[in-house]
Design a protein around this motif. Structure first.
Motif, PDB file in Angstrom:
ATOM      1  N   ILE A 109       0.743  -1.602  -0.084  1.00  0.00           N
ATOM      2  CA  ILE A 109      -0.120  -0.385  -0.148  1.00  0.00           C
ATOM      3  C   ILE A 109       0.297   1.026  -0.022  1.00  0.00           C
ATOM      4  CG2 ILE A 109      -0.019   0.444   2.215  1.00  0.00           C
ATOM      5  CD1 ILE A 109      -3.248   0.456  -0.042  1.00  0.00           C
ATOM      6  N   ARG A 110       2.103   1.756   0.527  1.00  0.00           N
ATOM      7  CA  ARG A 110       2.675   2.166   0.244  1.00  0.00           C
ATOM      8  C   ARG A 110       2.860   3.279  -0.678  1.00  0.00           C
ATOM      9  NH1 ARG A 110       7.259   1.902   1.470  1.00  0.00           N
ATOM     10  NH2 ARG A 110       7.949   4.254   1.973  1.00  0.00           N
ATOM     11  N   PRO A 111       3.839   2.193  -1.827  1.00  0.00           N
ATOM     12  CA  PRO A 111       4.377   3.327  -3.438  1.00  0.00           C
ATOM     13  C   PRO A 111       3.092   2.771  -3.544  1.00  0.00           C
ATOM     14  CG  PRO A 111       5.131   0.828  -2.936  1.00  0.00           C
ATOM     15  CD  PRO A 111       4.368   0.844  -1.677  1.00  0.00           C
ATOM     16  N   LEU A 112       2.337   2.651  -3.417  1.00  0.00           N
ATOM     17  CA  LEU A 112       0.983   2.888  -4.344  1.00  0.00           C
ATOM     18  C   LEU A 112       0.448   4.467  -4.016  1.00  0.00           C
ATOM     19  CD1 LEU A 112      -1.506  -0.705  -4.750  1.00  0.00           C
ATOM     20  CD2 LEU A 112      -0.273   0.797  -6.983  1.00  0.00           C
ATOM     21  N   ILE A 113       0.213   4.118  -2.355  1.00  0.00           N
ATOM     22  CA  ILE A 113      -0.265   5.743  -2.350  1.00  0.00           C
ATOM     23  C   ILE A 113       0.306   6.439  -2.835  1.00  0.00           C
ATOM     24  CG2 ILE A 113      -0.577   7.349   0.066  1.00  0.00           C
ATOM     25  CD1 ILE A 113      -2.689   4.995  -0.795  1.00  0.00           C
ATOM     26  N   ALA A 124       4.354   4.840  15.198  1.00  0.00           N
ATOM     27  CA  ALA A 124       3.161   4.353  15.777  1.00  0.00           C
ATOM     28  C   ALA A 124       2.772   2.715  15.560  1.00  0.00           C
ATOM     29  CB  ALA A 124       2.724   5.113  15.107  1.00  0.00           C
ATOM     30  N   ILE A 125       3.322   2.730  14.422  1.00  0.00           N
ATOM     31  CA  ILE A 125       3.031   0.789  13.935  1.00  0.00           C
ATOM     32  C   ILE A 125       4.128   0.203  15.408  1.00  0.00           C
ATOM     33  CG2 ILE A 125       3.992  -0.478  12.297  1.00  0.00           C
ATOM     34  CD1 ILE A 125       3.738   1.823  10.319  1.00  0.00           C
ATOM     35  N   ALA A 126       5.119   0.539  16.120  1.00  0.00           N
ATOM     36  CA  ALA A 126       5.476  -0.620  17.132  1.00  0.00           C
ATOM     37  C   ALA A 126       4.881  -0.652  18.157  1.00  0.00           C
ATOM     38  CB  ALA A 126       7.165   0.306  16.859  1.00  0.00           C
ATOM     39  N   ILE A 127       3.989   0.717  18.448  1.00  0.00           N
ATOM     40  CA  ILE A 127       3.247   0.421  19.086  1.00  0.00           C
ATOM     41  C   ILE A 127       1.885  -0.268  19.218  1.00  0.00           C
ATOM     42  CG2 ILE A 127       1.631   1.530  20.799  1.00  0.00           C
ATOM     43  CD1 ILE A 127       3.131   4.227  19.856  1.00  0.00           C
ATOM     44  N   ILE A 149      -5.780 -10.011  15.417  1.00  0.00           N
ATOM     45  CA  ILE A 149      -4.814 -10.044  14.747  1.00  0.00           C
ATOM     46  C   ILE A 149      -4.802  -9.217  13.719  1.00  0.00           C
ATOM     47  CG2 ILE A 149      -3.557 -11.258  12.673  1.00  0.00           C
ATOM     48  CD1 ILE A 149      -3.577 -13.547  14.546  1.00  0.00           C
ATOM     49  N   GLY A 150      -6.162  -9.325  13.311  1.00  0.00           N
ATOM     50  CA  GLY A 150      -7.290  -8.578  12.361  1.00  0.00           C
ATOM     51  C   GLY A 150      -7.654  -7.182  12.755  1.00  0.00           C
ATOM     52  N   LYS A 151      -7.707  -6.667  13.498  1.00  0.00           N
ATOM     53  CA  LYS A 151      -7.540  -5.745  14.420  1.00  0.00           C
ATOM     54  C   LYS A 151      -6.263  -4.632  13.998  1.00  0.00           C
ATOM     55  CE  LYS A 151     -11.947  -6.554  17.706  1.00  0.00           C
ATOM     56  NZ  LYS A 151     -11.700  -6.126  19.096  1.00  0.00           N
ATOM     57  N   ILE A 178      -5.872  -1.445  11.760  1.00  0.00           N
ATOM     58  CA  ILE A 178      -4.885  -0.452  12.302  1.00  0.00           C
ATOM     59  C   ILE A 178      -3.629  -0.148  11.802  1.00  0.00           C
ATOM     60  CG2 ILE A 178      -4.691   0.419  15.071  1.00  0.00           C
ATOM     61  CD1 ILE A 178      -5.801  -1.037  16.384  1.00  0.00           C
ATOM     62  N   ILE A 179      -2.663  -0.869  11.605  1.00  0.00           N
ATOM     63  CA  ILE A 179      -1.732   0.074  10.475  1.00  0.00           C
ATOM     64  C   ILE A 179      -1.507  -0.020   9.777  1.00  0.00           C
ATOM     65  CG2 ILE A 179       0.391  -1.802  10.191  1.00  0.00           C
ATOM     66  CD1 ILE A 179       0.485  -3.343  12.373  1.00  0.00           C
ATOM     67  N   LEU A 180      -2.615  -0.601   8.551  1.00  0.00           N
ATOM     68  CA  LEU A 180      -3.157  -0.329   7.581  1.00  0.00           C
ATOM     69  C   LEU A 180      -3.513   0.755   7.552  1.00  0.00           C
ATOM     70  CD1 LEU A 180      -3.457  -1.448   4.732  1.00  0.00           C
ATOM     71  CD2 LEU A 180      -5.952  -1.718   5.734  1.00  0.00           C
ATOM     72  N   PHE A 181      -4.162   1.416   8.218  1.00  0.00           N
ATOM     73  CA  PHE A 181      -4.553   2.995   8.268  1.00  0.00           C
ATOM     74  C   PHE A 181      -3.756   3.992   9.013  1.00  0.00           C
ATOM     75  CE2 PHE A 181      -5.883   6.184  11.350  1.00  0.00           C
ATOM     76  CZ  PHE A 181      -6.907   7.315  10.553  1.00  0.00           C
TER      77      PHE A 181
END
Length: 579
Positions: free
Chosen positions: A87-91, A126-129, A206-208, A212-215
């Motif tokens: 998702i990163r390079p697409l954004i 924030a991803i590490a949290i 895991i889905g949650k 959150i990480i995707l957001f």
């Protein structure tokens, strides 16, 4: 008698044979040439850009190449990890031209560069949290049967069981590529355990964490996308059009990435201590990735500090560079108005054929500037007040409108991409664009899932660091000699070699059973990426009109690094999770 003229020189005019240079002179000449060579790479006036590239890409290399194995330890499958990485390079494909265009329009390039670099730091930390809440631990009883113990019974489990399973990967070693391992517990469906951990999660948790990480990935990448593009704009302005000097600055980014990845890889192999592990004792191959995020924070803070020293010529007044230019122009204005006041006042009375005042000042390029002192100062500083806006008949404005490929500001603006697309209707150029996209897909798969696969066949973080060093050395060598390779065998054959090397590399990685045997084929990275990318850019530049080249190069980079790598990571994750 008159002497017969001859072309032979007189004896006193015969040049003496040149003396052979001594060995000491040869050494001195070679030393001077070497120093001039180093001077091109270590120009003090460009050190600020070298430092930024080094710190920025060292920060990136500290954590992002390891994101797949980090998500794997959180219990995510390959499809989820591929989506988060892709998702990163697409954004970035959409966000980079958007922000760069606004930075040029608002004349706030340095401010947006600083903010975007800070966003890299904030959203990555924030991803590490974000971690899924653990359900329990997998333990082994005295009769060597396994059981999932819920979180509230951890202390009881440790007293009643012999040990925690330290090597769950041995039990499921035949499941290469699969993660997580699904577990069954009476009355509790949907439990999963990462392959190299003893922590058990529920699939809902895991889905949650994935959502959150995707957001965070989407928001973080959208706000941080222009950092690299704006740094490139400032660097290209500083090198004053010498394109070969850009590679010498950008090279330090590759050096920083390789060094950081190597150090982090060795450090990860030693990072087996957890401050508060859910199961009290980690599994044998479980790693503490907080060390990676800490290294990222250190390097990105350095990059953030360096970015405050960047200067953009078209920024609005208020920065250090603008202030220096203002003082310089005011000094020149004072000198012209005091020392040369008589001549200036005399010239003010002259009119040209159209009845306008004759120009009083000249730009370094030889172009004259008309108007009052305030207007001259504004034009020299790049300030256009409301009262001095260009009229519809301004020749400069008309020239920009007549040139559909004008790329002032961001070279990745979509309007230039759309206008340059008809150029690729040529079958050869269209084929090169497709190959560029195809190479991006391959690079996206390698970037997102190579370490995932190597971990499954016994590789560790040290191997990841060594592989990164090999990759970057190979790329540097390929970029240094790509022009000779292209001139000797041609663009098409270089492309053939690159695609053939890609096939061999992918097949070898899929067949190899010992992870360290992958290193010889990792050296092909220079041929599969660097040489082919240089050939594509060179071929496009030679077969596209001059006015369309900046836009075509921007389109190539967007298709390769944005669409290709993003879709490659997502596609690779889906295939790995499915098959």
């Amino acid at each position: 008698m008159q002497p017969v003229p001859t072309d032979e020189p007189l004896p006193h005019e015969v040049p003496l044979p040149a003396a052979e240079p001594t060995e000491g002179q040869n050494r001195g000449q070679r030393a001077n040439e070497f120093l001039r060579f180093l001077g091109g790479y270590f120009d003090k006036s460009l050190n600020i850009y070298k430092l930024f590239y080094f710190f920025f890409f060292a920060a990136f290399g500290s954590v992002y190449p390891l994101m797949a194995v980090y998500f794997k330890q959180l219990g995510m499958n390959a499809a989820q990890a591929g989506a988060l990485i892709g998702i990163r390079p697409l954004i970035q494909f959409f966000a980079a031209p958007f922000w760069t265009g606004l930075a040029e329009k608002w004349r706030k390039c340095r401010l947006i560069l600083i903010v975007s670099t800070a966003c890299w730091l904030i959203f990555t930390v924030a991803i590490a949290i974000v971690n899924p809440a653990p359900f329990g631990c997998l333990v082994e009883s005295e009769n060597r049967s396994t059981e999932v113990v819920v979180a509230g019974d951890f202390d009881i489990a440790l007293s009643q069981r012999k040990r925690i399973i330290n090597n769950p990967h041995e039990r499921w070693s035949q499941m290469v590529g699969e993660n997580p391992i699904m577990l069954d517990k009476a009355g509790q469906p949907g439990l999963a355990m990462p392959r190299y951990s003893t922590v058990v999660y529920s699939t809902a948790e895991i889905g949650k964490a994935f959502v959150i990480i995707l957001f965070l990935m989407i928001i973080g990448e959208f706000t941080s996308a222009p950092a690299n593009s704006l740094a490139d704009i400032a660097t290209q302005a500083a090198i004053e059009g010498k394109s070969e000097n850009y590679g010498r600055q950008r090279m330090f980014g590759s050096i920083g990435w390789g060094i950081a990845m190597f150090i982090v890889g060795i450090g990860l192999d030693l990072s087996t201590t957890f401050f508060k592990h859910p199961c009290r004792f980690p599994a044998e191959r479980e790693k503490n990735y907080i060390m990676c995020f800490a290294t990222f924070t250190l390097f990105m803070l350095c990059a953030l500090a360096v970015s405050t020293q960047f200067h953009f010529d078209n920024d609005a007044p208020g920065g250090a560079g603008s202030e220096q230019m203002y003082l310089k122009v005011m000094k020149d204005k004072f000198r012209d108005s005091v020392i040369n006041r008589g001549r200036t006042m005399k010239d003010r009375g002259r009119l040209d054929e159209d009845g306008n005042p004759e120009p009083l000042h000249e730009e370094p390029g030889g172009q004259s500037i008309k108007g009052t002192d305030e207007q001259i100062l504004e034009q020299q500083l790049g300030i256009h007040g409301l009262q001095h806006q260009q009229q519809p008949g301004d020749p400069q404005k008309q020239q920009e409108q007549q040139n559909p490929y004008s790329t002032e500001g961001a070279t990745w603006q979509f309007r230039t991409w759309i206008r340059v697309l008809p150029v690729y209707l040529n079958p050869r150029l269209g084929a090169f664009l497709f190959v560029t996209f195809f190479m991006g897909i391959g690079n996206g798969i390698v970037f997102s899932l190579l370490f995932w696969h190597l971990q499954d066949i016994g590789g560790g973080p040290t191997l990841f660091g060594v592989a990164s060093i090999v990759n970057h050395i190979s790329e540097l060598l390929a970029y240094m000699h790509s022009d000779k390779l292209i001139n000797s065998i041609g663009h098409i054959r270089v492309l053939y070699l690159g695609l053939l090397a890609n096939i061999c590399r992918f097949l070898f990685v899929s067949w190899v059973e010992r992870a360290w045997w992958v290193l010889p084929f990792e050296f092909l990275q220079g041929l599969t990426h660097a040489a082919t990318w240089a050939a594509v850019c060179s071929y496009i530049s030679q077969n596209i009109p001059v006015e369309a080249r900046p836009a075509s190069q921007g389109l190539l980079q967007g298709v390769h690094h944005g669409l290709g790598r993003g879709l490659g990571a997502i596609f690779g994750g889906l295939v790995t999770a499915k098959y």
